[in-house]
Design an enzyme around this catalytic site. Structure first.
Site, PDB file in Angstrom:
ATOM      1  N   ARG A  62      46.045  -7.315 -42.265  1.00  0.00           N
ATOM      2  CA  ARG A  62      46.876  -7.914 -41.163  1.00  0.00           C
ATOM      3  C   ARG A  62      48.131  -6.956 -40.789  1.00  0.00           C
ATOM      4  O   ARG A  62      48.645  -7.069 -39.728  1.00  0.00           O
ATOM      5  CB  ARG A  62      47.024  -9.572 -41.300  1.00  0.00           C
ATOM      6  CG  ARG A  62      47.713 -10.039 -40.238  1.00  0.00           C
ATOM      7  CD  ARG A  62      47.843 -11.558 -40.314  1.00  0.00           C
ATOM      8  NE  ARG A  62      48.062 -12.353 -41.718  1.00  0.00           N
ATOM      9  CZ  ARG A  62      49.038 -12.093 -42.222  1.00  0.00           C
ATOM     10  NH1 ARG A  62      49.909 -11.445 -42.079  1.00  0.00           N
ATOM     11  NH2 ARG A  62      48.909 -12.525 -43.464  1.00  0.00           N
ATOM     12  N   TYR A 115      47.233 -10.308 -13.797  1.00  0.00           N
ATOM     13  CA  TYR A 115      45.855 -10.771 -14.338  1.00  0.00           C
ATOM     14  C   TYR A 115      45.995 -12.243 -14.590  1.00  0.00           C
ATOM     15  O   TYR A 115      46.770 -12.648 -14.913  1.00  0.00           O
ATOM     16  CB  TYR A 115      45.611  -9.875 -15.645  1.00  0.00           C
ATOM     17  CG  TYR A 115      44.440 -10.461 -16.358  1.00  0.00           C
ATOM     18  CD1 TYR A 115      43.222  -9.938 -15.783  1.00  0.00           C
ATOM     19  CD2 TYR A 115      44.546 -10.986 -17.403  1.00  0.00           C
ATOM     20  CE1 TYR A 115      42.191 -10.133 -16.613  1.00  0.00           C
ATOM     21  CE2 TYR A 115      43.375 -11.242 -18.276  1.00  0.00           C
ATOM     22  CZ  TYR A 115      42.065 -10.863 -17.675  1.00  0.00           C
ATOM     23  OH  TYR A 115      40.925 -11.276 -18.373  1.00  0.00           O
ATOM     24  N   ASP A 187      51.794  -3.271 -17.467  1.00  0.00           N
ATOM     25  CA  ASP A 187      50.472  -3.363 -17.843  1.00  0.00           C
ATOM     26  C   ASP A 187      49.753  -2.272 -17.067  1.00  0.00           C
ATOM     27  O   ASP A 187      49.879  -2.158 -15.764  1.00  0.00           O
ATOM     28  CB  ASP A 187      49.955  -4.893 -17.342  1.00  0.00           C
ATOM     29  CG  ASP A 187      48.378  -4.869 -17.732  1.00  0.00           C
ATOM     30  OD1 ASP A 187      47.809  -3.903 -17.855  1.00  0.00           O
ATOM     31  OD2 ASP A 187      47.941  -6.080 -17.826  1.00  0.00           O
ATOM     32  N   LYS A 212      38.958  -2.625 -21.467  1.00  0.00           N
ATOM     33  CA  LYS A 212      38.682  -2.277 -20.323  1.00  0.00           C
ATOM     34  C   LYS A 212      38.311  -0.626 -20.351  1.00  0.00           C
ATOM     35  O   LYS A 212      37.560  -0.391 -21.093  1.00  0.00           O
ATOM     36  CB  LYS A 212      39.752  -2.631 -19.224  1.00  0.00           C
ATOM     37  CG  LYS A 212      39.969  -4.046 -19.217  1.00  0.00           C
ATOM     38  CD  LYS A 212      39.030  -4.981 -18.895  1.00  0.00           C
ATOM     39  CE  LYS A 212      39.331  -6.678 -19.229  1.00  0.00           C
ATOM     40  NZ  LYS A 212      40.646  -6.937 -18.788  1.00  0.00           N
TER      41      LYS A 212
HETATM   42  C1  LIG Z   1      41.567  -7.981 -19.014  1.00  0.00           C
HETATM   43  C2  LIG Z   1      43.000  -7.706 -18.615  1.00  0.00           C
HETATM   44  C3  LIG Z   1      43.924  -8.336 -19.477  1.00  0.00           C
HETATM   45  C4  LIG Z   1      43.583  -9.148 -20.549  1.00  0.00           C
HETATM   46  O1  LIG Z   1      42.988  -8.352 -21.735  1.00  0.00           O
HETATM   47  P1  LIG Z   1      41.806  -8.913 -22.599  1.00  0.00           P
HETATM   48  O2  LIG Z   1      41.482  -7.764 -23.412  1.00  0.00           O
HETATM   49  O3  LIG Z   1      41.098  -9.618 -21.909  1.00  0.00           O
HETATM   50  O4  LIG Z   1      42.579 -10.089 -23.525  1.00  0.00           O
HETATM   51  C5  LIG Z   1      45.273  -7.765 -19.186  1.00  0.00           C
HETATM   52  N1  LIG Z   1      45.547  -7.321 -18.065  1.00  0.00           N
HETATM   53  C6  LIG Z   1      44.643  -6.739 -17.272  1.00  0.00           C
HETATM   54  C7  LIG Z   1      45.382  -5.904 -16.193  1.00  0.00           C
HETATM   55  C8  LIG Z   1      43.247  -6.925 -17.436  1.00  0.00           C
HETATM   56  O5  LIG Z   1      42.458  -6.458 -16.725  1.00  0.00           O
END
Ligand SMILES: *Cc1c(COP(=O)(O)O)cnc(C)c1O
Length: 399
Positions: A62, A115, A187, A212
């Site tokens: 962890r 998101y 992000d 993603k």
């Molecule tokens: C999917 C996504 C998230 C969240 O990510 P997870 O891995 O599903 O927790 C945050 N920001 C964007 C732009 C995303 O597409």
């Protein structure tokens, strides 16, 4: 490293004892997976030196593990960051940033097209814990300036929003954030660091849903945070203390997936541009949304920030309601409808039913998300085959 103990004598005594790793003067080409939850030291003095950071090493998974560190290093180098961290999801990356850097009384300014879950974190979870969030249109720097107050600690935006693909002017946002001594957290999931590196444009923190495009195969759930060494310490402490660390196996899969990132991004970007232009010629398509097209409201900003890499995401609006959309989805034999993006294969989604289901129809309409709006995460298939599949499904949806 402490030496391996020798093999047990023959007999039952070797049942529970771990078998020593075979001697080898060679080392594996591929990164080994380290599922171990814990690490062995020779003695207390050595363990103490590792905990103190006086010697490199791991203690308890962890607190950090080799696979997470390899992946963090890989992503940090792509982002041009001093430091990188891995978390168990994109959401836990945002959580770690907030938990590590906010203190009582701080407020946040955030984009109103974030998101879906991030938006929920801003609008429901943070207020519940006493952190006020001011939501505004991130593609309008003047609105961001107006929203910043003396208590604002951080501005949180996405480079490219979902599903309307609005582009935030990170240069302008970085200037106003620096002027007001506010941290800018970005992000960068949609563009990937191959198209855009927010830190080079003045952002303080970059985060990703590694789930993603970075991992790219829809088989891991992970997040990443990249920042300076100074911000790394409190964010890392939040990850370790709140337990937001990623699993070694997921990290290993993501690192493997990232070896082909450049090829996947180039191919899916080219496919997305071709599909967007193709969709614009189809009867029954009311609107096509792609930042690479001249008719997109943020085309100029996108060109300045992203160069020629406008991303693998395309949205379009079918003329008609849910029945037309459902016929379209059922006619897409090989293209799945699933609430994700960034996979090697093309995937369609329906924001009104998935990411934006929490909004009222009126609130969706105000953003520009309608019943006919379909989001496409374009994959790396042959572009001509892809366009044929869409042509056929759109034609069938019209009858
Ligand atoms: C999917 C996504 C998230 C969240 O990510 P997870 O891995 O599903 O927790 C945050 N920001 C964007 C732009 C995303 O597409």
């Amino acid at each position: 490293m402490p030496p391996e103990p020798p093999n047990q004598p023959a007999g039952r005594s070797s049942v529970v004892r771990r078998t020593p790793f075979p001697a080898s003067v060679t080392r594996p080409l591929v990164s080994p997976i380290h599922p171990s939850a814990v690490y062995i030291a020779r003695d207390a003095a050595e363990m103490n030196r590792v905990y103190e950071g006086a010697e490199a090493g791991f203690t308890y998974a962890r607190e950090g593990n080799p696979n997470a560190e390899q992946l963090a290093t890989k992503i940090a180098r792509l982002e041009g960051a001093e430091a990188g961290l891995i978390t168990c999801s994109g959401m836990s990356a945002v959580s770690a940033i907030l938990l590590g850097l906010l203190k009582a009384g701080d407020t946040i300014v955030a984009g109103n097209q974030l998101y879906g879950r991030t938006l929920r974190l801003m609008s429901q979870e943070l207020p519940r814990l006493g952190f006020a969030t001011d939501l505004m249109d991130a593609s309008d720097p003047a609105a961001v300036v107006a929203a910043i107050r003396p208590s604002t600690r951080m501005v949180i935006v996405e480079v490219v929003s979902n599903p309307l693909l609005r582009v935030a002017d990170i240069d302008a946002l970085a200037r106003v954030s620096r002027d007001r001594a506010v941290l800018l957290a970005v992000d960068n999931t949609f563009p990937t660091p191959l198209a855009f590196r927010p830190l080079e444009h003045g952002a303080d923190i970059v985060f990703h849903s590694v789930t993603k495009l970075l991992a790219g195969h829809s088989d891991v759930t992970l997040g990443a945070v990249c920042c300076s060494n100074e911000l790394h310490t409190p964010i890392r402490d939040a990850i370790v203390t709140w337990g937001l660390n990623g699993s070694p196996f997921d990290c290993w899969l993501a690192e493997r997936g990232m070896n082909t990132l450049e090829l996947r991004v180039a191919r899916s970007n080219a496919n997305a541009a071709a599909l967007a232009d193709f969709l614009a010629t189809q009867r029954g398509v009311r609107q096509v949304i792609y930042p690479g097209r001249a008719d997109h409201p943020d085309h100029a900003v996108a060109r300045r920030l992203l160069g020629n890499q406008f991303g693998n995401m395309v949205a379009f609006e079918l003329d008609g309601g849910r029945d037309v959309v459902d016929r379209f989805m059922r006619s897409l034999t090989y293209i799945p409808f699933a609430p994700t993006l960034g996979d090697v294969s093309t995937i369609v989604s329906h924001p009104a039913v998935t990411s934006h289901r929490g909004l009222t129809p009126a609130a969706r309409e105000q953003l520009g998300i309608r019943e006919g709006t379909i989001r496409v995460s374009v994959g790396i298939e042959d572009a001509a085959i892809l366009c044929d599949e869409f042509r056929e499904a759109i034609a069938k949806s019209l009858v």
